[in-house]
Design a protein around this motif. Structure first.
Motif, short mmCIF file in Angstrom:
data_model
loop_
_atom_site.label_atom_id
_atom_site.label_comp_id
_atom_site.label_asym_id
_atom_site.label_seq_id
_atom_site.Cartn_x
_atom_site.Cartn_y
_atom_site.Cartn_z
N ASP A 1 0.79 -1.34 0.14
CA ASP A 1 0.08 0.13 0.17
C ASP A 1 0.87 1.25 0.06
OD1 ASP A 1 -2.26 -1.33 -0.08
OD2 ASP A 1 -2.54 -1.48 2.15
N ILE A 2 2.09 1.19 0.26
CA ILE A 2 2.90 2.61 0.32
C ILE A 2 4.14 2.39 -0.70
CG2 ILE A 2 4.25 3.82 1.80
CD1 ILE A 2 2.51 2.98 4.11
N ASN A 3 5.13 1.88 -0.22
CA ASN A 3 6.20 2.13 -1.22
C ASN A 3 7.36 0.91 -1.10
OD1 ASN A 3 8.89 2.95 -2.36
ND2 ASN A 3 7.51 4.62 -3.34
N LEU A 4 7.59 0.34 -2.24
CA LEU A 4 8.79 -0.92 -1.87
C LEU A 4 9.91 -0.45 -1.69
CD1 LEU A 4 9.44 -3.94 -2.07
CD2 LEU A 4 9.73 -3.72 -4.46
N GLY A 5 10.51 0.58 -2.42
CA GLY A 5 11.93 1.18 -2.36
C GLY A 5 11.90 1.53 -0.75
N LEU A 6 10.91 2.83 -0.35
CA LEU A 6 10.99 3.05 0.98
C LEU A 6 11.12 2.03 1.87
CD1 LEU A 6 10.97 5.72 2.60
CD2 LEU A 6 8.34 5.78 2.79
N THR A 7 10.22 1.14 1.88
CA THR A 7 10.27 -0.14 2.69
C THR A 7 11.79 -0.58 2.92
OG1 THR A 7 8.05 -0.66 2.22
CG2 THR A 7 9.28 -2.35 3.41
N ALA B 1 15.61 8.15 10.58
CA ALA B 1 16.37 9.27 9.90
C ALA B 1 16.29 9.01 8.25
CB ALA B 1 17.90 9.35 10.41
N ILE B 2 16.52 7.87 7.94
CA ILE B 2 16.47 7.51 6.49
C ILE B 2 14.92 7.71 6.05
CG2 ILE B 2 16.65 5.61 4.65
CD1 ILE B 2 18.85 4.44 6.65
N THR B 3 14.09 7.32 6.80
CA THR B 3 12.73 7.51 6.40
C THR B 3 12.17 8.76 6.25
OG1 THR B 3 12.15 5.37 7.90
CG2 THR B 3 10.32 6.94 7.11
N LEU B 4 12.80 9.73 7.22
CA LEU B 4 12.33 11.00 7.09
C LEU B 4 12.97 11.62 5.87
CD1 LEU B 4 12.66 12.70 10.54
CD2 LEU B 4 10.53 12.02 9.29
N MET B 5 14.32 11.33 5.50
CA MET B 5 14.85 11.87 4.37
C MET B 5 14.32 11.43 2.97
SD MET B 5 18.96 12.23 4.65
CE MET B 5 19.00 12.51 2.95
N TYR B 6 14.22 10.06 2.92
CA TYR B 6 13.68 9.53 1.54
C TYR B 6 12.41 9.64 1.78
CZ TYR B 6 13.53 6.08 -2.33
OH TYR B 6 13.11 5.65 -3.72
N GLY C 1 10.30 11.80 2.90
CA GLY C 1 9.90 13.17 2.73
C GLY C 1 10.09 13.60 1.27
N TYR C 2 11.29 13.05 0.73
CA TYR C 2 11.59 13.27 -0.64
C TYR C 2 10.28 12.68 -1.60
CZ TYR C 2 14.03 12.63 -5.09
OH TYR C 2 14.25 12.86 -6.33
N LEU C 3 9.94 11.73 -1.36
CA LEU C 3 8.84 11.04 -2.12
C LEU C 3 7.69 11.84 -2.06
CD1 LEU C 3 9.35 7.01 -1.40
CD2 LEU C 3 9.73 8.27 -3.52
N GLY D 1 -0.71 11.31 3.80
CA GLY D 1 -1.37 10.19 4.73
C GLY D 1 -0.41 9.17 4.72
N ALA D 2 0.12 8.47 3.42
CA ALA D 2 0.99 7.32 3.39
C ALA D 2 2.20 7.44 3.94
CB ALA D 2 1.30 6.94 1.90
N PHE D 3 2.56 8.85 4.00
CA PHE D 3 4.03 9.09 4.73
C PHE D 3 3.81 8.80 6.23
CE2 PHE D 3 6.82 12.07 6.68
CZ PHE D 3 8.01 11.37 6.50
#
Ligand SMILES: Nc1ncnc2c1ncn2[C@@H]1O[C@H](COP(=O)(O)OP(=O)(O)OP(=O)(O)O)[C@@H](O)[C@H]1O
Length: 580
Positions: A153-159, A255-260, A262-264, A273-275
């Motif tokens: 439901d969100i994003n494979l790369g971010l996961t 920290a990685i989640t916030l950066m990547y 946030g960028y997405l 909402g997904a973020f």
């Protein structure tokens, strides 16, 4: 076998375990819907929200939370309950098993050591079965469900990117886990040594006080406490490192989640909402990964405990009853046929070439220095230790061919130190009869010359030993032990193993009068004593020295031999004359 214990328990309670697994599994799948709903709710703000929609989301969350709590509670309760059942069963099994083992086993294992298994190992296994299974189920279901939600439901790369630091958690666990396990064992062992020392010191408190040894004992105790402190601190250091590394890794992941992430979000690849939902999911993933660590620790710890319990339960009783036990004759001579016996790990034999016949209804006196082998002879006759085949007979029956129960019914044994249970005096005399007959108890107490002393106690026969500081003198304990033996009216043989050593001469005479009556009824008596006055009823006296019979005969015959017995008699008669 240790693992079989657990496997058999699982098999026996399979249905309840399946119920628990299903409840926790469904609960976790429901739980991961919560961030998704929150994400949807946030996105609704962009698309226009209405009061009805707010109520709809609130209700949805409330229903889902209630379902989650209900199902999760059922699962957790069931697993906790089963673990407690397992713990109780295991303790009972250990106790029952110990009761089948011989005294030799307990001389090789200290009480502190055995108790530490019941107090530490059994709860460690219970912890694995409760907390371990519970956390494993939660971790597996929650991690898997969260992963599915974030990827789908969100994003494979971010996961994938955010997970990299978190996946180092198992590495940390593998590195530090065994060290923690080893150190926790070291702590347990030092605790067990301290409990041994405490027990020994408190049991011998009278000796310590009378010899003014308090300071030395305190120093010994302090050394043990210091060792426990050092070992525990090493464990605390390891645990702290372990506990600190895990939040560090999860911090990097955030920290990685916030950066990547946030960028997405900025590039509208995922919605706000997904973020937000993703950050909630990530925090949900940290917990299962930490739980994996905990679970590994719990299982490592409990597998060592399981191994120790396995060793305990595998200890086989050395003395077994024959498959087809023979029945002892009503009246039979006790015969020792060239009996030699050496204790394991002992460099000399406790008894050598004992050849002796004790006719039924006779009285044998045994005298000898300490360590001569008197108690060993009695223990062999009772099969507390096993005599070699063909060496001890009652009538024509080798005592190895009868059941130990029938042998112990046949022989009443009075040890030197009568042990008292923390029961009433009456129950102590009647032991092990569950429903004592008060009249019989009173008669036995009177015959053992202890009746008046008991009647003077605060609650007579109902006085509980050990309560209100009730302690008995050595002589009183011996008389209670004698009364206990007199309760066994079915016994054909009575052995008094130096059990008159602490009573005064008047009491000795009263007890000997009772024994004379029993002898007149046809009972066989074996009386060992250092004090020859206690052997005055004996038809024959045997002198044991260093495991061998050095003299044998009637009192008069032994005096005429001018040997060990005659010398002892001269010394003791002189002593009593001087006393008089
Ligand atoms: N469990 C045991 N393991 C090894 N040796 C033992 C054990 N029990 C007794 N012994 C040894 O066997 C010998 C005989 O001991 P036993 O207790 O039978 O003597 P005893 O004549 O009853 O002594 P006491 O009058 O002091 O009670 C002694 O050398 C003793 O050290």
């Amino acid at each position: 076998m240790g693992h079989r214990l657990v496997r058999d328990f699982f098999r026996e309670h399979l249905r309840q375990y399946l119920l628990a697994i299903a409840s926790i599994g469904i609960a976790k799948v429901i739980q991961v819907q919560i961030p998704f709903i929150i994400g949807e709710f946030i996105d609704q703000f962009h698309q226009g929200i209405t009061p009805i929609l707010i109520e709809h989301y609130a209700l949805k969350l409330a229903v889902i939370s209630a379902l989650y709590v209900g199902l999760f509670g059922v699962g957790q309760f069931t697993i906790g309950k089963l673990a407690r059942i397992f713990e109780g069963n295991l303790r009972q099994r250990l106790f029952q098993h110990w009761e089948t083992l011989e005294l030799e086993y307990f001389s090789q294992h200290t009480v502190g050591d055995l108790l530490s298994h019941v107090l530490n190992d059994v709860p460690a296994i219970r912890q694995a079965l409760a907390g371990g299974i519970n956390q494993s189920l939660q971790a597996i279901f929650l991690f898997a469900a969260t992963l599915v939600m974030t990827i789908k439901d969100i994003n494979l790369g971010l996961t994938l990117v955010s997970l990299i630091p978190l996946l180092l958690i198992p590495v940390v666990v593998v590195k530090l886990g065994p060290k923690i396990r080893h150190q926790s064992r070291v702590v347990q062992e030092s605790l067990s040594r301290m409990s041994d020392l405490t027990e020994e010191s408190l049991q011998s408190i009278r000796l310590i006080k009378s010899t003014g040894n308090e300071v030395i004992e305190r120093r010994r105790f302090t050394t043990k406490v210091d060792t426990i402190y050092d070992n525990s601190m090493q464990l605390v250091r390891l645990n702290t490192t372990f506990q600190a590394l895990i939040p560090l890794l999860s911090g990097i992941s955030f920290a990685i989640t916030l950066m990547y992430g946030g960028y997405l979000t900025l590039h509208h690849d995922i919605s706000i909402g997904a973020f937000v939902a993703f950050t909630v999911y990530l925090s949900m993933m940290v917990r299962p990964l930490m739980q994996f660590g905990n679970v590994i620790n719990i299982f490592q710890n409990s597998s060592a405990s399981l191994l120790r319990i396995q060793v305990l339960l595998e200890a086989e009783p050395q003395i077994k009853d024959p498959l087809m036990p023979r029945v002892l004759p009503q009246k039979g001579a006790i015969t020792f046929r060239d009996l030699s016996f050496c204790y394991d790990h002992s460099d000399h034999c406790a008894l050598q070439h004992i050849r002796l016949r004790i006719p039924p209804g006779s009285i044998l006196g045994i005298v000898g220095r300490t360590g001569a082998g008197k108690t060993t002879l009695a223990r062999l006759l009772l099969r507390e230790i096993d005599p070699p085949p063909g060496t001890i007979f009652i009538g024509d029956t080798d005592i190895r061919d009868v059941s130990r129960e029938s042998l112990r019914d046949y022989i009443a044994y009075v040890p030197q130190d009568g042990f008292l249970f923390s029961l009433s005096i009456g129950q102590n005399i009647a032991f092990p009869l569950p429903e004592p007959d008060l009249q019989k108890i009173q008669q036995a107490a009177s015959e053992a010359n202890i009746l008046a002393a008991i009647q003077a106690m605060p609650e007579g026969f109902s006085t509980i030993v050990g309560e209100h500081g009730l302690t008995l003198s050595g002589g009183q304990r011996q008389r209670i032990a004698i009364a206990r033996a007199l309760m066994k009216t079915q016994s054909q043989v009575i052995i008094l193993d130096d059990s008159l050593s602490a009573v005064d001469s008047v009491t000795e005479s009263v007890i000997l009068d009772t024994l004379k009556k029993l002898h007149d009824q046809g009972r066989t008596l074996i009386i060992t004593s250092h004090r020859l006055s206690a052997l005055r009823l004996a038809d024959h006296i045997m002198v044991l020295d260093d495991g061998e019979i050095i003299e044998y005969g009637t009192h008069a015959q032994l005096l005429a031999q001018h040997g060990f017995y005659a010398r002892l008699y001269a010394i003791q008669s002189q002593g009593s004359e001087q006393h008089a």
